[in-house]
Design an enzyme around this catalytic site. Structure first.
Site, PDB file in Angstrom:
ATOM      1  N   HIS A 161       0.802  -1.316   0.151  1.00  0.00           N
ATOM      2  CA  HIS A 161      -0.110  -0.060  -0.023  1.00  0.00           C
ATOM      3  C   HIS A 161       0.890   1.405   0.065  1.00  0.00           C
ATOM      4  O   HIS A 161       0.681   2.129  -0.590  1.00  0.00           O
ATOM      5  CB  HIS A 161      -1.090  -0.011   0.944  1.00  0.00           C
ATOM      6  CG  HIS A 161      -1.640   1.245   1.288  1.00  0.00           C
ATOM      7  ND1 HIS A 161      -1.453   2.341   2.475  1.00  0.00           N
ATOM      8  CD2 HIS A 161      -2.837   1.745   0.760  1.00  0.00           C
ATOM      9  CE1 HIS A 161      -2.442   2.960   2.345  1.00  0.00           C
ATOM     10  NE2 HIS A 161      -3.216   2.788   1.150  1.00  0.00           N
TER      11      HIS A 161
ATOM     12  N   GLU B   2       1.989   1.836  -3.328  1.00  0.00           N
ATOM     13  CA  GLU B   2       0.872   2.368  -4.254  1.00  0.00           C
ATOM     14  C   GLU B   2       0.917   3.985  -4.084  1.00  0.00           C
ATOM     15  O   GLU B   2       0.530   4.598  -5.155  1.00  0.00           O
ATOM     16  CB  GLU B   2      -0.587   1.707  -3.665  1.00  0.00           C
ATOM     17  CG  GLU B   2      -1.819   2.520  -4.421  1.00  0.00           C
ATOM     18  CD  GLU B   2      -2.989   2.516  -3.657  1.00  0.00           C
ATOM     19  OE1 GLU B   2      -3.635   3.562  -3.395  1.00  0.00           O
ATOM     20  OE2 GLU B   2      -3.385   1.379  -2.912  1.00  0.00           O
ATOM     21  N   HIS B   3       0.882   4.464  -2.923  1.00  0.00           N
ATOM     22  CA  HIS B   3       1.052   5.921  -2.977  1.00  0.00           C
ATOM     23  C   HIS B   3       2.261   6.464  -3.512  1.00  0.00           C
ATOM     24  O   HIS B   3       2.043   7.554  -4.098  1.00  0.00           O
ATOM     25  CB  HIS B   3       1.183   6.294  -1.364  1.00  0.00           C
ATOM     26  CG  HIS B   3      -0.243   6.111  -0.655  1.00  0.00           C
ATOM     27  ND1 HIS B   3      -0.698   7.138   0.132  1.00  0.00           N
ATOM     28  CD2 HIS B   3      -1.098   5.085  -0.326  1.00  0.00           C
ATOM     29  CE1 HIS B   3      -2.111   6.738   0.538  1.00  0.00           C
ATOM     30  NE2 HIS B   3      -2.072   5.738   0.095  1.00  0.00           N
TER      31      HIS B   3
ATOM     32  N   GLU C 177      -4.175   7.793   7.328  1.00  0.00           N
ATOM     33  CA  GLU C 177      -5.113   6.857   6.573  1.00  0.00           C
ATOM     34  C   GLU C 177      -5.370   5.851   7.628  1.00  0.00           C
ATOM     35  O   GLU C 177      -6.529   5.435   7.666  1.00  0.00           O
ATOM     36  CB  GLU C 177      -4.470   6.345   5.408  1.00  0.00           C
ATOM     37  CG  GLU C 177      -5.507   5.616   4.538  1.00  0.00           C
ATOM     38  CD  GLU C 177      -5.280   5.010   3.360  1.00  0.00           C
ATOM     39  OE1 GLU C 177      -5.809   4.416   2.542  1.00  0.00           O
ATOM     40  OE2 GLU C 177      -4.082   5.573   2.704  1.00  0.00           O
TER      41      GLU C 177
END
Length: 460
Positions: free
Chosen positions: A79, A82-83, A159
């Site tokens: 993840h 991904e950012h 997040e």
């Protein structure tokens, strides 16, 4: 629509170029709904569906990597990466990446799951070349700038905090841990505060280089497009980055497989948190996404908690007013699956809600569904399947996920035929096997000591 298996070898447009292999997987009527797949010499797959009646295209690049590929020390790396792929390449800054799509009214985003990652853009059909160039540049040429690694760390921690504030979402992560324990499938996709704080740029960079070569990628596109032109532009973009040369002659990575045993039933995970509602998930092992029983299990899940006429909705909300939201669901992975029932209710109503859930599951495990419930569930599942594929984003999602997870494409008619073929005996058999297993339970909420002590009774 009918299936075909015609394969054509496209002649190289330039002398010495390796030949791509193109196959028509699904033959549509007058071109609409036609699905084609090309495998480029470096193992990169390009798959498209033609929808000539729209003026848009959704393009996605899918990576065969998810959080279950992480070691404990790399928790959250998929993840995090991904950012970071949005944060600059050798040709574009982070601002230039976002501005390129904003300037044409396009949308761009990404998501990470336990078994795959997807980066996608939705644009006007005339702007598809731009979307191909930007997404391909991101996935092949990210610089993973040290400054961006540090600044994005704060974003990801926010997040995680946001997710933890939403107990209705967080309870599903808790249920995964209840069922899988401290394993890759049991850990949160986002990672934890500790693992994200510990990740270094070198670790993320190595993870990127290992998992983002062309043999592990699928380019999927749906909308008003020409397959040959999409392939041409994708190939040019990946060749410009030198990505295909590194995997020349290699074959695409196949779908995941294996056999995983889940933890035994009877487990209870309770998180005491000051919330207005208590959020509960009661469930047990389901079936993998490769198991043909997934079709009757989907029908069963729909009948139990898939709509306003479902058993759980009627019994818990309509008749007794004990919850606003309640539903049943299934999750299928490569080698295992989950079946769960969710409800959000006042803390004082948890025992009543769980008793109803357990009673309904036990009854269906024993007696199956009524003919009317079966008919209604098949109709609802069929309708939602078709309606869910009415936009190019959903079509692209089906193409990419099907290629990564199954290595094949099923037409809409094929899916409807699978659903319609489910019989009462099929449902009774899968209900008896799945729902008869001893359940486990996950709860987040503010319960009294007495209420918390009674949770074990639900899974006894």
């Amino acid at each position: 629509m009918t299936r075909t298996s015609r394969t054509t070898a496209r002649p190289a447009s330039e002398a010495g170029r390796a030949v791509a292999r193109t196959t028509t997987l699904i033959k549509g009527e007058n071109g609409a709904g036609t699905v084609r797949k090309t495998v480029l010499p470096g193992g990169l797959r390009v798959i498209t569906e033609s929808v000539p009646t729209v003026r848009s295209v959704t393009l996605g690049i899918w990576a065969h990597v998810g959080s279950r590929d992480e070691t404990p020390a790399l928790g959250g790396a998929t993840h995090y990466l991904e950012h970071l792929l949005f944060k600059g390449t050798e040709r574009r800054s982070a601002l230039e990446i976002s501005a390129a799509l904003d300037a044409v009214g396009g949308e761009m985003n990404a998501f990470t799951s336990k078994e795959f990652t997807c980066y996608y853009a939705r644009v006007l059909d005339a702007d598809l070349p731009l979307a191909v160039d930007v997404l391909s540049d991101m996935l092949t040429s990210s610089v993973i700038d040290p400054a961006e690694v540090e600044s994005e760390r704060g974003v990801i921690l926010e997040e995680i905090a946001m997710t933890e504030d939403d107990a209705g979402d967080c309870v599903h992560d808790l249920f995964a841990h209840t069922m899988f324990g401290d394993t890759p499938l049991g850990r949160p996709v986002l990672g934890t505060v500790d693992t994200v704080n510990a990740l270094t740029r070198d670790q993320v960079t190595r993870f990127y280089k290992k998992h983002y070569d062309p043999t592990r990628l699928v380019v999927a596109a749906a909308g008003n497009l020409d397959h040959a032109q999409v392939v041409k532009r994708v190939r040019a973009a990946f060749e410009r980055a030198g990505a295909l040369a590194r995997t020349q002659g290699e074959q695409p990575v196949g779908p995941r497989s294996g056999s995983r045993s889940l933890r035994g039933g009877g487990r209870v995970d309770f998180v005491d948190r000051a919330t207005e509602q208590a959020h509960v998930v009661l469930g047990m092992p389901g079936v993998s996404r490769h198991d043909e029983r997934r079709w009757p299990l989907a029908v069963l899940s729909t009948a139990l908690g898939g709509g306003m006429s479902s058993r759980l909705f009627q019994e818990i909300r309509e008749k007794r007013g004990l919850a606003y939201s309640t539903y049943a669901y299934t999750s299928g992975y490569a080698d295992c699956g989950l079946f769960g029932v969710y409800a959000g209710c006042r803390p004082g109503q948890v025992s009543d809600v769980l008793k109803i859930c357990r009673d309904e599951l036990d009854q269906v495990a024993r007696d199956g569904l009524t003919d009317e419930e079966l008919r209604r569930a098949i109709g609802q599942l069929s309708g939602s399947t078709v309606l869910g594929l009415e936009d190019t984003g959903a079509l692209m999602h089906r193409l990419g996920k099907s290629e990564l997870c199954w290595g094949e494409q099923m037409s809409v008619d094929g899916m409807l035929a699978k659903i319609d073929a489910v019989t009462p005996d099929d449902v009774r058999e899968v209900a008896r096997e799945v729902l008869s297993r001893r359940p486990s339970l996950s709860v987040i909420g503010q319960l009294t000591d007495r209420q918390a002590a009674r949770l074990d009774e639900t899974v006894a």
